[in-house]
Write a protein that holds these residues in place. Sequence first.
Motif, PDB file in Angstrom:
ATOM      1  N   SER A  38      15.670 -45.430 -22.766  1.00 39.47           N
ATOM      2  CA  SER A  38      14.594 -44.913 -23.603  1.00 39.47           C
ATOM      3  C   SER A  38      13.950 -43.686 -22.957  1.00 39.47           C
ATOM      4  O   SER A  38      12.933 -43.192 -23.420  1.00 39.47           O
ATOM      5  CB  SER A  38      13.543 -45.998 -23.846  1.00 39.47           C
ATOM      6  OG  SER A  38      12.985 -46.404 -22.624  1.00 39.47           O
ATOM      7  N   ARG A  43      21.717 -46.732 -23.679  1.00 34.76           N
ATOM      8  CA  ARG A  43      20.589 -47.591 -24.089  1.00 34.76           C
ATOM      9  C   ARG A  43      19.284 -47.280 -23.345  1.00 34.76           C
ATOM     10  O   ARG A  43      18.376 -48.097 -23.297  1.00 34.76           O
ATOM     11  CB  ARG A  43      20.927 -49.075 -23.941  1.00 34.76           C
ATOM     12  CG  ARG A  43      22.151 -49.511 -24.686  1.00 34.76           C
ATOM     13  CD  ARG A  43      21.888 -49.539 -26.163  1.00 34.76           C
ATOM     14  NE  ARG A  43      23.071 -50.070 -26.851  1.00 34.76           N
ATOM     15  CZ  ARG A  43      23.584 -49.519 -27.920  1.00 34.76           C
ATOM     16  NH1 ARG A  43      23.055 -48.459 -28.436  1.00 34.76           N
ATOM     17  NH2 ARG A  43      24.647 -50.035 -28.484  1.00 34.76           N
ATOM     18  N   VAL A  50      20.165 -36.966 -28.928  1.00 36.44           N
ATOM     19  CA  VAL A  50      19.853 -38.073 -29.825  1.00 36.44           C
ATOM     20  C   VAL A  50      18.980 -37.564 -30.963  1.00 36.44           C
ATOM     21  O   VAL A  50      18.030 -36.820 -30.737  1.00 36.44           O
ATOM     22  CB  VAL A  50      19.104 -39.182 -29.049  1.00 36.44           C
ATOM     23  CG1 VAL A  50      18.733 -40.328 -29.962  1.00 36.44           C
ATOM     24  CG2 VAL A  50      19.927 -39.656 -27.875  1.00 36.44           C
ATOM     25  N   LYS A  51      19.305 -37.963 -32.178  1.00 34.39           N
ATOM     26  CA  LYS A  51      18.517 -37.594 -33.350  1.00 34.39           C
ATOM     27  C   LYS A  51      17.817 -38.835 -33.892  1.00 34.39           C
ATOM     28  O   LYS A  51      18.438 -39.877 -34.044  1.00 34.39           O
ATOM     29  CB  LYS A  51      19.403 -37.022 -34.449  1.00 34.39           C
ATOM     30  CG  LYS A  51      20.016 -35.703 -34.103  1.00 34.39           C
ATOM     31  CD  LYS A  51      20.798 -35.179 -35.277  1.00 34.39           C
ATOM     32  CE  LYS A  51      21.362 -33.814 -34.914  1.00 34.39           C
ATOM     33  NZ  LYS A  51      21.628 -33.024 -36.075  1.00 34.39           N
ATOM     34  N   GLU A  52      16.530 -38.701 -34.143  1.00 33.48           N
ATOM     35  CA  GLU A  52      15.742 -39.723 -34.834  1.00 33.48           C
ATOM     36  C   GLU A  52      15.901 -41.132 -34.276  1.00 33.48           C
ATOM     37  O   GLU A  52      16.131 -42.092 -35.008  1.00 33.48           O
ATOM     38  CB  GLU A  52      16.089 -39.710 -36.318  1.00 33.48           C
ATOM     39  CG  GLU A  52      15.824 -38.384 -36.984  1.00 33.48           C
ATOM     40  CD  GLU A  52      16.273 -38.358 -38.430  1.00 33.48           C
ATOM     41  OE1 GLU A  52      16.672 -39.411 -38.960  1.00 33.48           O
ATOM     42  OE2 GLU A  52      16.221 -37.284 -39.015  1.00 33.48           O
ATOM     43  N   SER A  53      15.810 -41.258 -32.964  1.00 35.47           N
ATOM     44  CA  SER A  53      15.887 -42.567 -32.334  1.00 35.47           C
ATOM     45  C   SER A  53      15.038 -42.569 -31.067  1.00 35.47           C
ATOM     46  O   SER A  53      14.768 -41.520 -30.496  1.00 35.47           O
ATOM     47  CB  SER A  53      17.337 -42.900 -31.994  1.00 35.47           C
ATOM     48  OG  SER A  53      17.406 -44.168 -31.382  1.00 35.47           O
ATOM     49  N   ASP A  54      14.643 -43.743 -30.640  1.00 38.59           N
ATOM     50  CA  ASP A  54      13.860 -43.871 -29.418  1.00 38.59           C
ATOM     51  C   ASP A  54      14.704 -44.286 -28.231  1.00 38.59           C
ATOM     52  O   ASP A  54      14.210 -44.355 -27.119  1.00 38.59           O
ATOM     53  CB  ASP A  54      12.740 -44.895 -29.612  1.00 38.59           C
ATOM     54  CG  ASP A  54      11.707 -44.416 -30.621  1.00 38.59           C
ATOM     55  OD1 ASP A  54      11.564 -43.191 -30.790  1.00 38.59           O
ATOM     56  OD2 ASP A  54      11.052 -45.265 -31.240  1.00 38.59           O
ATOM     57  N   THR A  55      15.977 -44.594 -28.476  1.00 37.26           N
ATOM     58  CA  THR A  55      16.873 -44.986 -27.385  1.00 37.26           C
ATOM     59  C   THR A  55      18.211 -44.256 -27.520  1.00 37.26           C
ATOM     60  O   THR A  55      18.635 -43.903 -28.610  1.00 37.26           O
ATOM     61  CB  THR A  55      17.142 -46.508 -27.387  1.00 37.26           C
ATOM     62  OG1 THR A  55      17.721 -46.870 -28.628  1.00 37.26           O
ATOM     63  CG2 THR A  55      15.873 -47.304 -27.156  1.00 37.26           C
ATOM     64  N   CYS A  56      18.868 -44.083 -26.396  1.00 35.15           N
ATOM     65  CA  CYS A  56      20.175 -43.434 -26.362  1.00 35.15           C
ATOM     66  C   CYS A  56      21.238 -44.429 -26.838  1.00 35.15           C
ATOM     67  O   CYS A  56      21.287 -45.558 -26.356  1.00 35.15           O
ATOM     68  CB  CYS A  56      20.479 -42.971 -24.941  1.00 35.15           C
ATOM     69  SG  CYS A  56      22.131 -42.293 -24.739  1.00 35.15           S
ATOM     70  N   PRO A  57      22.114 -44.019 -27.755  1.00 33.92           N
ATOM     71  CA  PRO A  57      23.147 -44.946 -28.240  1.00 33.92           C
ATOM     72  C   PRO A  57      24.247 -45.220 -27.215  1.00 33.92           C
ATOM     73  O   PRO A  57      24.968 -46.198 -27.338  1.00 33.92           O
ATOM     74  CB  PRO A  57      23.715 -44.236 -29.471  1.00 33.92           C
ATOM     75  CG  PRO A  57      23.456 -42.795 -29.226  1.00 33.92           C
ATOM     76  CD  PRO A  57      22.169 -42.738 -28.438  1.00 33.92           C
TER      77      PRO A  57
END
Length: 62
Positions: free
Chosen positions: A25, A23, A13-20
Motif C-alpha cells: 500500500s 500487494r 497503479v490506476k485507481e487503487s490503494d494497493t499494488c496488484p
Amino acid sequence: MADAACRNCYRIVKESDTCPICRSSSLTESWTGYVVILDPKRSKIADKLNVEHPGKYALKVR
C-alpha cells in the motif's frame, strides 16, 4: 486521482490503494518516466529492471 507508482516494485497503479503485483500500500504520485513491458521473459529491459509481470512501470520513484 493521478496514477501512482508502487515504491516497492515500481508498478504504475490506476485507481487503487494497493499494488496488484506486490500487494503493497506504499504508493506515491511522485514518479517520472515509464516503460511498458509486454513480454518480460523475452525482454532485456525487464531483466535489467527485475520485472516479472507485464505492465507499466515507473523508471524513477521518489
